[in-house]
Design a protein around this motif. Structure first.
Motif, PDB file in Angstrom:
ATOM      1  N   ARG A  56       0.880  -1.163   0.000  1.00  0.00           N
ATOM      2  CA  ARG A  56       0.000   0.000   0.000  1.00  0.00           C
ATOM      3  C   ARG A  56       0.916   1.211   0.000  1.00  0.00           C
ATOM      4  N   LEU A  57       0.849   2.035  -1.013  1.00  0.00           N
ATOM      5  CA  LEU A  57       1.750   3.160  -1.185  1.00  0.00           C
ATOM      6  C   LEU A  57       1.124   4.425  -0.603  1.00  0.00           C
ATOM      7  N   SER A  58       1.780   5.006   0.373  1.00  0.00           N
ATOM      8  CA  SER A  58       1.252   6.181   1.061  1.00  0.00           C
ATOM      9  C   SER A  58       1.634   7.462   0.312  1.00  0.00           C
ATOM     10  N   THR A  59       0.845   8.515   0.521  1.00  0.00           N
ATOM     11  CA  THR A  59       1.125   9.867  -0.003  1.00  0.00           C
ATOM     12  C   THR A  59       1.575   9.843  -1.462  1.00  0.00           C
ATOM     13  N   VAL A  60       0.824   9.148  -2.295  1.00  0.00           N
ATOM     14  CA  VAL A  60       1.222   8.944  -3.686  1.00  0.00           C
ATOM     15  C   VAL A  60       1.308  10.238  -4.473  1.00  0.00           C
ATOM     16  N   LYS A  61       0.369  11.127  -4.297  1.00  0.00           N
ATOM     17  CA  LYS A  61       0.326  12.323  -5.144  1.00  0.00           C
ATOM     18  C   LYS A  61       1.450  13.300  -4.836  1.00  0.00           C
ATOM     19  N   PHE A  62       2.195  13.049  -3.761  1.00  0.00           N
ATOM     20  CA  PHE A  62       3.301  13.926  -3.384  1.00  0.00           C
ATOM     21  C   PHE A  62       4.626  13.489  -4.012  1.00  0.00           C
ATOM     22  N   VAL A  63       4.571  12.452  -4.845  1.00  0.00           N
ATOM     23  CA  VAL A  63       5.752  11.929  -5.534  1.00  0.00           C
ATOM     24  C   VAL A  63       5.414  11.829  -7.020  1.00  0.00           C
ATOM     25  N   SER A  64       6.384  12.059  -7.870  1.00  0.00           N
ATOM     26  CA  SER A  64       6.120  12.091  -9.310  1.00  0.00           C
ATOM     27  C   SER A  64       5.675  10.727  -9.839  1.00  0.00           C
ATOM     28  N   PRO A  65       4.754  10.699 -10.796  1.00  0.00           N
ATOM     29  CA  PRO A  65       4.319   9.436 -11.410  1.00  0.00           C
ATOM     30  C   PRO A  65       5.479   8.646 -12.016  1.00  0.00           C
ATOM     31  N   GLN A  66       6.485   9.316 -12.548  1.00  0.00           N
ATOM     32  CA  GLN A  66       7.619   8.602 -13.131  1.00  0.00           C
ATOM     33  C   GLN A  66       8.339   7.765 -12.085  1.00  0.00           C
ATOM     34  N   PHE A  67       8.512   8.322 -10.882  1.00  0.00           N
ATOM     35  CA  PHE A  67       9.130   7.536  -9.813  1.00  0.00           C
ATOM     36  C   PHE A  67       8.300   6.291  -9.526  1.00  0.00           C
ATOM     37  N   TRP A  68       6.978   6.461  -9.409  1.00  0.00           N
ATOM     38  CA  TRP A  68       6.121   5.334  -9.063  1.00  0.00           C
ATOM     39  C   TRP A  68       6.157   4.265 -10.145  1.00  0.00           C
ATOM     40  N   GLN A  69       6.242   4.659 -11.391  1.00  0.00           N
ATOM     41  CA  GLN A  69       6.284   3.672 -12.469  1.00  0.00           C
ATOM     42  C   GLN A  69       7.492   2.762 -12.319  1.00  0.00           C
ATOM     43  N   ASP A  70       8.643   3.342 -12.023  1.00  0.00           N
ATOM     44  CA  ASP A  70       9.856   2.541 -11.866  1.00  0.00           C
ATOM     45  C   ASP A  70       9.834   1.755 -10.554  1.00  0.00           C
ATOM     46  N   PHE A  71       9.394   2.405  -9.486  1.00  0.00           N
ATOM     47  CA  PHE A  71       9.393   1.787  -8.158  1.00  0.00           C
ATOM     48  C   PHE A  71       8.480   0.564  -8.116  1.00  0.00           C
ATOM     49  N   THR A  72       7.287   0.704  -8.665  1.00  0.00           N
ATOM     50  CA  THR A  72       6.344  -0.424  -8.636  1.00  0.00           C
ATOM     51  C   THR A  72       6.834  -1.584  -9.501  1.00  0.00           C
ATOM     52  N   ARG A  73       7.504  -1.252 -10.604  1.00  0.00           N
ATOM     53  CA  ARG A  73       8.070  -2.315 -11.439  1.00  0.00           C
ATOM     54  C   ARG A  73       9.166  -3.073 -10.685  1.00  0.00           C
ATOM     55  N   GLU A  74      10.038  -2.330 -10.005  1.00  0.00           N
ATOM     56  CA  GLU A  74      11.131  -2.965  -9.272  1.00  0.00           C
ATOM     57  C   GLU A  74      10.618  -3.751  -8.070  1.00  0.00           C
ATOM     58  N   THR A  85      -3.420   5.545 -12.084  1.00  0.00           N
ATOM     59  CA  THR A  85      -3.764   4.152 -12.406  1.00  0.00           C
ATOM     60  C   THR A  85      -2.907   3.620 -13.546  1.00  0.00           C
ATOM     61  N   GLN A  86      -2.165   4.509 -14.214  1.00  0.00           N
ATOM     62  CA  GLN A  86      -1.271   4.093 -15.296  1.00  0.00           C
ATOM     63  C   GLN A  86       0.080   3.632 -14.772  1.00  0.00           C
ATOM     64  N   VAL A  87       0.425   3.951 -13.518  1.00  0.00           N
ATOM     65  CA  VAL A  87       1.782   3.691 -13.028  1.00  0.00           C
ATOM     66  C   VAL A  87       1.814   2.753 -11.828  1.00  0.00           C
ATOM     67  N   MET A  88       0.671   2.226 -11.433  1.00  0.00           N
ATOM     68  CA  MET A  88       0.601   1.233 -10.365  1.00  0.00           C
ATOM     69  C   MET A  88      -0.628   0.374 -10.617  1.00  0.00           C
ATOM     70  N   ASN A  89      -0.703  -0.764  -9.932  1.00  0.00           N
ATOM     71  CA  ASN A  89      -1.795  -1.700 -10.208  1.00  0.00           C
ATOM     72  C   ASN A  89      -3.166  -1.143  -9.861  1.00  0.00           C
ATOM     73  N   ALA A  90      -3.244  -0.421  -8.749  1.00  0.00           N
ATOM     74  CA  ALA A  90      -4.555  -0.008  -8.248  1.00  0.00           C
ATOM     75  C   ALA A  90      -4.419   1.270  -7.426  1.00  0.00           C
ATOM     76  N   VAL A  91      -5.553   1.893  -7.155  1.00  0.00           N
ATOM     77  CA  VAL A  91      -5.595   3.062  -6.270  1.00  0.00           C
ATOM     78  C   VAL A  91      -6.728   2.871  -5.269  1.00  0.00           C
ATOM     79  N   LEU A  92      -6.555   3.452  -4.089  1.00  0.00           N
ATOM     80  CA  LEU A  92      -7.676   3.532  -3.159  1.00  0.00           C
ATOM     81  C   LEU A  92      -8.733   4.433  -3.782  1.00  0.00           C
ATOM     82  N   ASP A  93      -9.989   4.015  -3.697  1.00  0.00           N
ATOM     83  CA  ASP A  93     -11.046   4.705  -4.432  1.00  0.00           C
ATOM     84  C   ASP A  93     -11.557   5.919  -3.659  1.00  0.00           C
TER      85      ASP A  93
END
Length: 541
Positions: free
Chosen positions: A241-259, A280-288
């Motif tokens: 479960r990834l906290s404070t997602v919107k405070f980090v760039s989507p590019q970071f999340w794309q690489d981080f979730t892949r790794e 939703t493009q850079v991780m499997n799911a989001v809290l709704d």
């Protein structure tokens, strides 16, 4: 450094690699339902098996109360028997010690050292044992992760935009990011509509600043990617479960979730489906969260806007990468006042509580909902669960158990259940919703504790088919067109399924519980056996 958290024998490392190679997929997770715990508040260890209602926990004190991973192990069956098959736990690494003006880091969201576990929760071996105990029960482990920020006990020199490190050093007591250059330059977020500011300025304040990790720095990114791989493999983690997602760039999340290599679900606290959809493009799911922002007011009173709720659901189905299927659907969590704090009407609470289980996404229940806890805004909603004695006979506990079981039955009955979008049907009455997700028809109302009526004329079932409300086990009969006309005198929700779908599930609405002369689903086998036996005996005679 890393060894403090990740030391283990070669055999354990090899085993972890094997387990990681069999990591649960996003499709595996969509079949699950998640029970969220605040580790410090769920269960005590070594205190009469954790059932010690006299052990105090003053939420207003904002301090540790003693919950641990060992305590959680002792009460996994309490969760499992409620029908949940995944557990989301608090962040596991070391937080700043001591009491700040905002309390202690008992919640886990004030990380200081990501290479060591939070000793208040237990040892690294205790966490491994929790993971193993979950997997022995065919349950998944989800760990909460914070990478946006880290905290230190060093005072902040706001004028110099730096921490007052000893001896004028440029280092801080944060692991592994000891250099102040590993963080974005100091600026507190003032404009939450400025995305650059949101991603690169700091949360908190001068009293307790959240040092914003520079997740554009390649060295920092590499460190975090290596770290999360080790955490996942060392503790056999099934999801993050990834906290404070919107405070980090989507590019970071794309690489981080892949790794990371496991299922990820992100917290994007926004009421805007357009804004949320990008993540939703850079991780499997989001809290709704967009739906949650509409769900709470919709069921808060008879004046609630049900149309706004259906609109946001439709938007999420259209805008998100996987529709609403890859969302976490919830009513309560640790960041928001419990719904029961906002609403005293039992019927309204019951209707809202059904929502996560009949939604397209993955159901999430926050510990204490099943006990009817009603804590307000944090920290009041961080109640100690051991004070409830883990009562497994409460009405809410039974409701969640039945809803979890019904969802599993629906999956087995219709291979497309998890990939069929929920559909809102005309009810021809006020203050009502009808939601069709075959083979399940859900009837909800925000009328409160008064009579509600639904007249659904769509052909949903076979003409005159027997259907059962899994919440009460009452049996109804579809009309000659396969539609349903139902009244609920007390304004309670209805979740209908064809009685035939329950044939192989005697644990949900056993035949003896079904009303009238319609309890034939498990009787027929016995009748057939009896008749055949009699015929054989007569033939032998």
């Amino acid at each position: 450094m890393v060894e403090r958290l990740l030391s283990s024998s070669p055999i354990l490392i090899a085993l972890s690699i094997c387990l990681t190679s069999l990591a649960a997929t996003a499709d595996d997770w969509r079949t699950r339902s998640i029970y969220q715990i605040l580790t410090d508040r769920f269960a005590l260890a070594d205190k009469d098996n954790g059932i010690t209602p006299t052990v105090p926990c003053d939420t207003a004190a904002r301090d540790y109360c003693g919950g641990s991973w060992r305590g959680a192990i002792d009460h996994l069956d309490y969760i499992k028997q409620m029908g949940f098959d995944a557990v989301w736990i608090s962040p596991v690494y070391s937080n700043i010690e001591g009491v700040t003006p905002y309390g202690a880091g008992y919640h886990g969201y004030w990380p200081q050292d990501i290479y060591s576990v939070n000793q208040h929760f237990g040892s690294a071996n205790d966490l491994r044992n929790l993971s193993s105990a979950l997997h022995e029960r065919d349950m998944f482990l989800m760990i909460d992760i914070v990478v946006n920020h880290m905290l230190t006990t060093l005072p902040l020199n706001v004028t110099a935009s730096s921490f007052e490190a000893p001896h004028n050093s440029s280092t801080v007591d944060i692991t592994p990011f000891a250099d102040i250059d590993d963080f974005h330059p100091l600026c507190f977020i003032a404009d939450y509509n400025n995305q650059t500011e949101v991603e690169q300025c700091w949360l908190g304040d001068a009293t307790l600043p959240y040092a914003d990790v520079d997740t554009e720095n390649p060295d920092v990114v590499g460190t975090l990617n290596n770290w999360i791989q080790d955490v996942v493999s060392n503790f056999s983690v099934d999801g993050l479960r990834l906290s404070t997602v919107k405070f980090v760039s989507p590019q970071f999340w794309q690489d981080f979730t892949r790794e990371a290599g496991v299922f990820t679900i992100g917290e994007v606290m926004s009421n805007d489906t357009n804004y949320t959809s990008g993540y939703t493009q850079v991780m499997n799911a989001v809290l709704d969260y967009p739906t949650w922002y509409a769900l709470v007011p919709a069921f808060q009173s008879p004046e609630g806007n049900l149309s706004a709720l259906t609109t946001v659901v439709t938007q999420s189905q259209q805008l998100y990468a996987s529709g609403a299927f890859m969302t976490g659907s919830f009513l309560d969590n640790h960041d928001q006042a419990r719904f029961k704090h906002l609403v005293s009407d039992a019927a309204l609470v019951a209707n809202a509580a059904v929502w996560p289980f009949i939604h397209d996404g993955i159901p999430i229940v926050y510990s204490g909902q099943e006990q009817g806890l009603s804590g307000g805004y944090p920290p009041a909603n961080h109640e100690a669960i051991w004070t409830t004695r883990y009562n497994n006979e409460s009405a809410e506990y039974f409701a969640f158990k039945n809803l979890n079981r019904a969802r599993k039955i629906a999956m087995a009955a219709d291979v497309y259940f998890l990939t069929t979008p929920m559909e809102f049907l005309e009810t021809n009455t006020n203050n009502t919703l009808a939601i069709w997700k075959p083979p399940m028809l859900t009837l909800l109302t925000n009328a409160g504790s008064q009579s509600a009526r639904w007249n659904v004329t769509h052909k949903l079932f076979k003409p005159h088919q027997h259907i059962v409300d899994v919440l009460t086990c009452d049996v109804h009969v579809a009309d000659e067109r396969g539609g349903v006309t139902v009244e609920s005198p007390a304004g309670l929700p209805k979740v209908f399924m064809p009685i035939t779908t329950l044939t192989d599930s005697p644990d949900l609405c056993p035949a003896s519980d079904l009303s009238g002369g319609l309890a034939t689903r498990s009787v027929s086998w016995w009748v057939t056996t009896y008749v055949v036996t009699c015929v054989l005996l007569l033939w032998i005679a």
